[in-house]
Design a protein around this motif. Sequence first.
Motif, short mmCIF file in Angstrom:
data_model
loop_
_atom_site.label_atom_id
_atom_site.label_comp_id
_atom_site.label_asym_id
_atom_site.label_seq_id
_atom_site.Cartn_x
_atom_site.Cartn_y
_atom_site.Cartn_z
N GLY A 37 44.55 52.61 44.23
CA GLY A 37 45.46 52.88 43.12
C GLY A 37 46.59 51.87 43.07
O GLY A 37 47.03 51.34 44.10
N ARG A 38 47.03 51.59 41.84
CA ARG A 38 48.16 50.70 41.65
C ARG A 38 48.86 51.07 40.34
O ARG A 38 48.23 51.16 39.28
N SER A 39 50.17 51.30 40.41
CA SER A 39 50.95 51.63 39.22
C SER A 39 51.93 50.52 38.90
O SER A 39 52.36 49.78 39.79
N PHE A 40 52.26 50.42 37.61
CA PHE A 40 53.35 49.56 37.16
C PHE A 40 54.35 50.49 36.49
O PHE A 40 54.11 50.95 35.37
N THR B 132 43.37 44.33 37.22
CA THR B 132 44.18 44.87 38.31
C THR B 132 43.28 45.25 39.49
O THR B 132 43.58 44.89 40.65
N LEU B 133 42.16 45.92 39.22
CA LEU B 133 41.24 46.29 40.30
C LEU B 133 40.70 45.03 40.98
O LEU B 133 40.61 44.96 42.22
N PHE B 134 40.35 44.03 40.17
CA PHE B 134 39.85 42.76 40.71
C PHE B 134 40.88 42.17 41.69
O PHE B 134 40.54 41.74 42.79
N ALA C 197 47.75 51.85 36.38
CA ALA C 197 46.78 50.85 35.90
C ALA C 197 45.43 51.06 36.57
O ALA C 197 44.39 50.88 35.94
N VAL C 198 45.45 51.41 37.86
CA VAL C 198 44.24 51.74 38.62
C VAL C 198 44.54 53.01 39.40
O VAL C 198 45.58 53.11 40.05
#
Length: 252
Positions: free
Chosen positions: A10-13, A44-46, A18-19
């Motif tokens: 997971g990744r947030s902005f 983003t996942l990449f 985003a993921v």
Amino acid sequence: MSALSCHGLGRSFGALKAVSGVDLSVAPGARHALIGPNGAGKSTLFRLLTGTMRPDTGTVHLDGDDVTGLSEVRRCRRGMSQTLQHSSLFGSFTVAGTVALAVRRHTGRAVRPWPHREPDVTARTDELLTRLGLADRAGEPVPALSHGERKQLEVALALACSPAVLLLDEPAAGMSPAESARLLTLLTGLPPEVTVLFVEHDLDLVFDLADRVTVLHLGRVLLTGTPDEVRASDAVREAYLGTARREELFTG
Ligand SMILES: Nc1ncnc2c1ncn2[C@@H]1O[C@H](COP(=O)(O)OP(=O)(O)OP(=O)(O)O)[C@@H](O)[C@H]1O
């Protein structure tokens, strides 16, 4: 065992996820495509997989080893290589010189300022240029290449380190249909033991090359399946086109 996998990534902005909670498993030797509508979270996942961006949650494993905390360079040393969407190739080098530099870097030898023969570097360079359809362009300066040829060169550079896992970020971006068809032929000819994960908008290329497809939507995995399963999915069609007809999306 997967060649490459992630769990709960997971990744947030700010407030935007985003993921979110992405699980992915890429089998050894797979041609695995990552698709999804604009803003789905593919880039983003990449970047989380290559190590150019750090996740907020989750883990990434390369050949069974946890590489979540490793930099892009360290992941590369462990057998993961990538091409980039925007070329950063050296303007003053020839095509062969650029590939030779990448091959040489992989050997770990010190740079010597005087000319010298390195038959192993030359042989590997020639092999890569032939494999990526650039043998007849070897002596040209990089700026003389067409857009499609530059993308071929980027793949040759990514292969210079003999990766186990190759990640391609939109390899056909900006290509004409003829360039895209040529790229498909070249990618189909990659060594079968190299695992390929690629992000791509050109769905014709995706369905011609991929044996497995993961569809992202709103930062989550909507579906992972065979190309036929993805083509037949109403959920995928609706993610791309709302209520539009499936045949407008999948022409093949
Ligand atoms: N550095 C960033 N800062 C803020 N928001 C970002 C950043 N990078 C991506 N985003 C947002 O995260 C979401 C996912 O973006 P991402 O680029 O990963 O999607 P994508 O599927 O690759 O899209 P596209 O197909 O248009 O390239 C988008 O809403 C995007 O605006």
